[in-house]
Scaffold this motif. Structure first.
Motif, PDB file in Angstrom:
ATOM      1  N   ALA A   1       3.404   3.685  -7.606  1.00 11.55           N
ATOM      2  CA  ALA A   1       4.268   3.846  -8.774  1.00 11.55           C
ATOM      3  C   ALA A   1       4.622   5.319  -8.992  1.00 11.55           C
ATOM      4  CB  ALA A   1       3.583   3.268 -10.011  1.00 11.55           C
ATOM      5  N   PHE A   2       3.644   6.192  -8.823  1.00 10.39           N
ATOM      6  CA  PHE A   2       3.854   7.630  -9.029  1.00 10.39           C
ATOM      7  C   PHE A   2       4.874   8.192  -8.040  1.00 10.39           C
ATOM      8  CE2 PHE A   2       2.844  12.103  -8.378  1.00 10.39           C
ATOM      9  CZ  PHE A   2       2.723  12.578  -9.681  1.00 10.39           C
ATOM     10  N   LEU A   3       4.838   7.714  -6.814  1.00 12.59           N
ATOM     11  CA  LEU A   3       5.693   8.255  -5.760  1.00 12.59           C
ATOM     12  C   LEU A   3       7.063   7.586  -5.694  1.00 12.59           C
ATOM     13  CD1 LEU A   3       3.074   8.581  -2.868  1.00 12.59           C
ATOM     14  CD2 LEU A   3       3.934  10.388  -4.375  1.00 12.59           C
ATOM     15  N   ALA A   4       7.273   6.514  -6.464  1.00 12.46           N
ATOM     16  CA  ALA A   4       8.543   5.786  -6.404  1.00 12.46           C
ATOM     17  C   ALA A   4       9.709   6.671  -6.828  1.00 12.46           C
ATOM     18  CB  ALA A   4       8.473   4.550  -7.299  1.00 12.46           C
ATOM     19  N   GLU A   5      10.782   6.620  -6.062  1.00 14.52           N
ATOM     20  CA  GLU A   5      11.985   7.391  -6.368  1.00 14.52           C
ATOM     21  C   GLU A   5      12.886   6.586  -7.296  1.00 14.52           C
ATOM     22  OE1 GLU A   5      12.858  10.414  -5.598  1.00 14.52           O
ATOM     23  OE2 GLU A   5      11.175  10.902  -4.278  1.00 14.52           O
ATOM     24  N   PRO A   6      13.334   7.175  -8.413  1.00 20.66           N
ATOM     25  CA  PRO A   6      14.248   6.458  -9.319  1.00 20.66           C
ATOM     26  C   PRO A   6      15.522   6.039  -8.596  1.00 20.66           C
ATOM     27  CG  PRO A   6      13.390   8.433 -10.375  1.00 20.66           C
ATOM     28  CD  PRO A   6      12.995   8.514  -8.926  1.00 20.66           C
ATOM     29  N   VAL A   7      15.976   4.824  -8.857  1.00 25.06           N
ATOM     30  CA  VAL A   7      17.175   4.304  -8.202  1.00 25.06           C
ATOM     31  C   VAL A   7      18.151   3.791  -9.253  1.00 25.06           C
ATOM     32  CG1 VAL A   7      15.959   3.676  -6.091  1.00 25.06           C
ATOM     33  CG2 VAL A   7      16.134   2.010  -7.935  1.00 25.06           C
ATOM     34  N   GLN A   8      19.395   3.657  -8.858  1.00 29.42           N
ATOM     35  CA  GLN A   8      20.437   3.059  -9.676  1.00 29.42           C
ATOM     36  C   GLN A   8      20.841   1.739  -9.018  1.00 29.42           C
ATOM     37  OE1 GLN A   8      21.403   4.470 -12.519  1.00 29.42           O
ATOM     38  NE2 GLN A   8      20.358   6.436 -12.271  1.00 29.42           N
ATOM     39  N   GLY A   9      21.641   0.974  -9.717  1.00 27.51           N
ATOM     40  CA  GLY A   9      22.107  -0.278  -9.142  1.00 27.51           C
ATOM     41  C   GLY A   9      21.523  -1.481  -9.831  1.00 27.51           C
ATOM     42  N   GLU A  10      21.930  -2.650  -9.355  1.00 24.16           N
ATOM     43  CA  GLU A  10      21.510  -3.897  -9.984  1.00 24.16           C
ATOM     44  C   GLU A  10      20.075  -4.259  -9.638  1.00 24.16           C
ATOM     45  OE1 GLU A  10      24.266  -6.941  -9.038  1.00 24.16           O
ATOM     46  OE2 GLU A  10      25.974  -5.983 -10.043  1.00 24.16           O
ATOM     47  N   LYS A  11      19.660  -3.962  -8.425  1.00 21.43           N
ATOM     48  CA  LYS A  11      18.309  -4.337  -7.992  1.00 21.43           C
ATOM     49  C   LYS A  11      17.408  -3.112  -8.003  1.00 21.43           C
ATOM     50  CE  LYS A  11      15.836  -6.770  -4.302  1.00 21.43           C
ATOM     51  NZ  LYS A  11      15.130  -7.642  -5.254  1.00 21.43           N
ATOM     52  N   LEU A  12      16.397  -3.139  -8.879  1.00 18.37           N
ATOM     53  CA  LEU A  12      15.496  -1.993  -9.011  1.00 18.37           C
ATOM     54  C   LEU A  12      14.156  -2.217  -8.317  1.00 18.37           C
ATOM     55  CD1 LEU A  12      16.114  -0.920 -12.716  1.00 18.37           C
ATOM     56  CD2 LEU A  12      17.261  -0.148 -10.641  1.00 18.37           C
ATOM     57  N   LEU A  13      13.760  -3.456  -8.122  1.00 18.40           N
ATOM     58  CA  LEU A  13      12.506  -3.752  -7.420  1.00 18.40           C
ATOM     59  C   LEU A  13      12.727  -3.533  -5.922  1.00 18.40           C
ATOM     60  CD1 LEU A  13      11.367  -6.988  -9.296  1.00 18.40           C
ATOM     61  CD2 LEU A  13      10.221  -4.776  -9.347  1.00 18.40           C
ATOM     62  N   ARG A  14      11.987  -2.605  -5.355  1.00 16.54           N
ATOM     63  CA  ARG A  14      12.176  -2.241  -3.946  1.00 16.54           C
ATOM     64  C   ARG A  14      10.870  -2.353  -3.164  1.00 16.54           C
ATOM     65  NH1 ARG A  14      16.967   0.886  -3.491  1.00 16.54           N
ATOM     66  NH2 ARG A  14      18.357   0.167  -5.167  1.00 16.54           N
ATOM     67  N   SER A  15      10.971  -2.845  -1.929  1.00 14.92           N
ATOM     68  CA  SER A  15       9.809  -2.873  -1.043  1.00 14.92           C
ATOM     69  C   SER A  15       9.491  -1.454  -0.580  1.00 14.92           C
ATOM     70  CB  SER A  15      10.076  -3.763   0.170  1.00 14.92           C
ATOM     71  OG  SER A  15      10.223  -5.112  -0.226  1.00 14.92           O
ATOM     72  N   VAL A  16       8.220  -1.176  -0.404  1.00 18.58           N
ATOM     73  CA  VAL A  16       7.750   0.137   0.040  1.00 18.58           C
ATOM     74  C   VAL A  16       7.082  -0.015   1.404  1.00 18.58           C
ATOM     75  CG1 VAL A  16       6.204   2.072  -0.471  1.00 18.58           C
ATOM     76  CG2 VAL A  16       7.415   0.908  -2.333  1.00 18.58           C
ATOM     77  N   SER A  17       7.355   0.906   2.304  1.00 21.71           N
ATOM     78  CA  SER A  17       6.738   0.877   3.623  1.00 21.71           C
ATOM     79  C   SER A  17       5.224   1.085   3.503  1.00 21.71           C
ATOM     80  CB  SER A  17       7.335   1.970   4.511  1.00 21.71           C
ATOM     81  OG  SER A  17       6.541   2.183   5.662  1.00 21.71           O
ATOM     82  N   VAL A  18       4.463   0.149   4.038  1.00 17.14           N
ATOM     83  CA  VAL A  18       3.006   0.268   4.021  1.00 17.14           C
ATOM     84  C   VAL A  18       2.550   1.479   4.823  1.00 17.14           C
ATOM     85  CG1 VAL A  18       0.852  -0.832   4.773  1.00 17.14           C
ATOM     86  CG2 VAL A  18       2.604  -2.191   3.606  1.00 17.14           C
ATOM     87  N   ASP A  19       3.188   1.711   5.962  1.00 15.48           N
ATOM     88  CA  ASP A  19       2.818   2.861   6.801  1.00 15.48           C
ATOM     89  C   ASP A  19       3.048   4.179   6.063  1.00 15.48           C
ATOM     90  OD1 ASP A  19       2.088   1.204   8.861  1.00 15.48           O
ATOM     91  OD2 ASP A  19       4.037   1.315   9.873  1.00 15.48           O
ATOM     92  N   THR A  20       4.162   4.267   5.338  1.00 20.25           N
ATOM     93  CA  THR A  20       4.457   5.484   4.588  1.00 20.25           C
ATOM     94  C   THR A  20       3.435   5.708   3.489  1.00 20.25           C
ATOM     95  OG1 THR A  20       6.833   5.271   5.036  1.00 20.25           O
ATOM     96  CG2 THR A  20       6.181   6.658   3.168  1.00 20.25           C
ATOM     97  N   LEU A  21       3.096   4.645   2.766  1.00 19.99           N
ATOM     98  CA  LEU A  21       2.123   4.774   1.682  1.00 19.99           C
ATOM     99  C   LEU A  21       0.737   5.110   2.221  1.00 19.99           C
ATOM    100  CD1 LEU A  21       1.723   4.620  -1.368  1.00 19.99           C
ATOM    101  CD2 LEU A  21       1.221   2.195  -1.130  1.00 19.99           C
ATOM    102  N   ASN A  22       0.379   4.579   3.379  1.00 24.43           N
ATOM    103  CA  ASN A  22      -0.931   4.880   3.965  1.00 24.43           C
ATOM    104  C   ASN A  22      -1.111   6.370   4.230  1.00 24.43           C
ATOM    105  OD1 ASN A  22      -2.524   2.530   4.127  1.00 24.43           O
ATOM    106  ND2 ASN A  22      -1.335   1.768   5.868  1.00 24.43           N
ATOM    107  N   ASP A  23      -0.008   7.063   4.483  1.00 24.53           N
ATOM    108  CA  ASP A  23      -0.079   8.502   4.772  1.00 24.53           C
ATOM    109  C   ASP A  23      -0.085   9.358   3.506  1.00 24.53           C
ATOM    110  OD1 ASP A  23      -0.123   8.083   7.502  1.00 24.53           O
ATOM    111  OD2 ASP A  23       2.050   8.191   7.710  1.00 24.53           O
ATOM    112  N   ALA A  24       0.162   8.749   2.343  1.00 25.55           N
ATOM    113  CA  ALA A  24       0.266   9.506   1.087  1.00 25.55           C
ATOM    114  C   ALA A  24      -1.116   9.822   0.528  1.00 25.55           C
ATOM    115  CB  ALA A  24       1.060   8.709   0.060  1.00 25.55           C
ATOM    116  N   PRO A  25      -1.257  10.937  -0.190  1.00 28.06           N
ATOM    117  CA  PRO A  25      -2.547  11.237  -0.838  1.00 28.06           C
ATOM    118  C   PRO A  25      -2.840  10.234  -1.944  1.00 28.06           C
ATOM    119  CG  PRO A  25      -0.859  12.782  -1.539  1.00 28.06           C
ATOM    120  CD  PRO A  25      -0.258  11.982  -0.422  1.00 28.06           C
TER     121      PRO A  25
END
Length: 348
Positions: A139-163
């Motif tokens: 949630a902390f790392l999520a980038e704000p988006v515009q548009g009709e669909k706000l729920l976005r899938s997040v790459s598991v591999d990318t999150l695994n590398d995050a602190p």
């Protein structure tokens, strides 16, 4: 001849003593206690070994433990790779609920599924804590988006590398030296089961500008099957509401309105999770058993209508979003995601 041999032997013995007179440094009880205090779950034996290997240097011992933990964790993960992890929990963390004045009008949240092999481990305190931390991080790392669909899938591999961030101590953001993937591997070594981060979903949007104060967003969660931690469960939903009214700026500062809105969220969440809902609206002209708005309002404590669509319309009028003689305004469900632990995942 024998004298020559004896001379060589004495010389060798003397030389060996010259290089082995310094005994290994014995770690002090105080240092062992201090090391265990700053490292979670380190055994007495492992702490003593780390200090002995680093000549009683605390910082060096911490690095030694990190290296040892990574090697041990990687080996354990590889050993358990072929096992099936069909149990676990869904966790939801909300950093900003929205529908508040100013910056608090932003919405920011994430939903995560963390799997393990047995229900016993899923109910473990360490497992639950890690799930909350991962969801908070997403949630902390999520980038704000515009548009009709706000729920976005997040790459598991990318999150695994995050602190990894601590959801119980969010003020420590940025201080973590452990990645999400490292924390999962550490948990594997502690519980002795395969643990995997299966899927991640996030939502983030900035508040509406001042000229659109009549508009608002509200994110909410509902978890079923919670035990010790209410933000974790075996089934969960993350949903987004839209509010519209000329009266919205004055309504959102009212604690009574916020209390009524929270009650509405609980009823909607129970309906989403408890009924076979997969979409918000049925196709035009159809009544769909999977459409949320077509579901009966059985989950509402003070039900007024017979369906969710009717409940939302009547609630908007009762609580001031729609004034008499006006149709401009109200509350509606924009979108939702619903997960159940171990269910098949659509990867399309």
């Amino acid at each position: 001849m024998f004298a020559a041999r004896r001379s060589v032997a004495v010389a060798s013995y003397t030389s060996a003593r010259l290089y082995s007179t310094t005994p290994p440094v014995k770690p002090s009880v105080k240092l062992i206690a201090e090391l265990r205090k700053v490292t979670e779950g380190v055994s007495l034996t492992k702490a003593r070994e780390a200090l002995a290997a680093s000549n009683n240097d605390l910082q060096a011992a911490l690095k030694w433990l990190d290296t040892d933990r990574a090697a041990t964790g990687a080996a354990k993960v590889a050993k358990l790779a072929d096992r099936h992890a069909g149990q676990g929990l869904v966790g939801v963390q909300i950093l900003s609920h929205g529908s508040r004045p100013g910056a608090a009008g932003a919405v920011r949240a994430a939903m995560v599924e963390l799997n393990c092999e047995t229900d016993f481990v899923a109910r473990n305190e360490l497992f639950g804590k890690l799930l909350g931390d991962i969801a908070h991080t997403a949630a902390f790392l999520a980038e704000p988006v515009q548009g009709e669909k706000l729920l976005r899938s997040v790459s598991v591999d990318t999150l695994n590398d995050a602190p990894l961030l601590d959801h119980l101590n969010p003020q420590t953001a940025g201080a973590s030296q452990v990645s999400v993937g490292d924390a999962v591997r550490d948990l594997v070594t502690k519980v002795g089961e395969k643990v995997t981060l299966r899927r991640v979903l996030s939502l983030a949007r900035d508040p509406f500008p001042a000229q659109q104060r009549h508009l608002g967003l509200r994110v909410f969660r509902y978890l079923h099957g919670s035990v010790a931690i209410p933000t974790n469960g075996t089934k969960g939903t993350l949903a987004l509401l839209a509010l519209k009214s000329p009266e919205l700026p004055s309504l959102v500062v009212s604690e009574e309105f916020q209390h009524k809105l929270a009650a509405l969220q609980r009823s909607l969440g129970r309906t989403i999770v408890g009924f076979p809902t997969t979409l918000v609206h049925s196709p035009l002209g159809e009544t769909n058993s999977e459409g949320l708005y077509d579901q009966p309002s059985d989950m509402f404590m003070d039900r007024q209508g017979s369906t969710i669509a009717e409940e939302l319309s009547l609630w908007s009028r009762k609580h001031g979003l729609v004034t008499d003689g006006s149709e401009d305004g109200g509350i509606e469900v924009l979108e939702f995601a619903k997960w159940s632990v171990g269910e098949p995942v659509d990867i399309s």
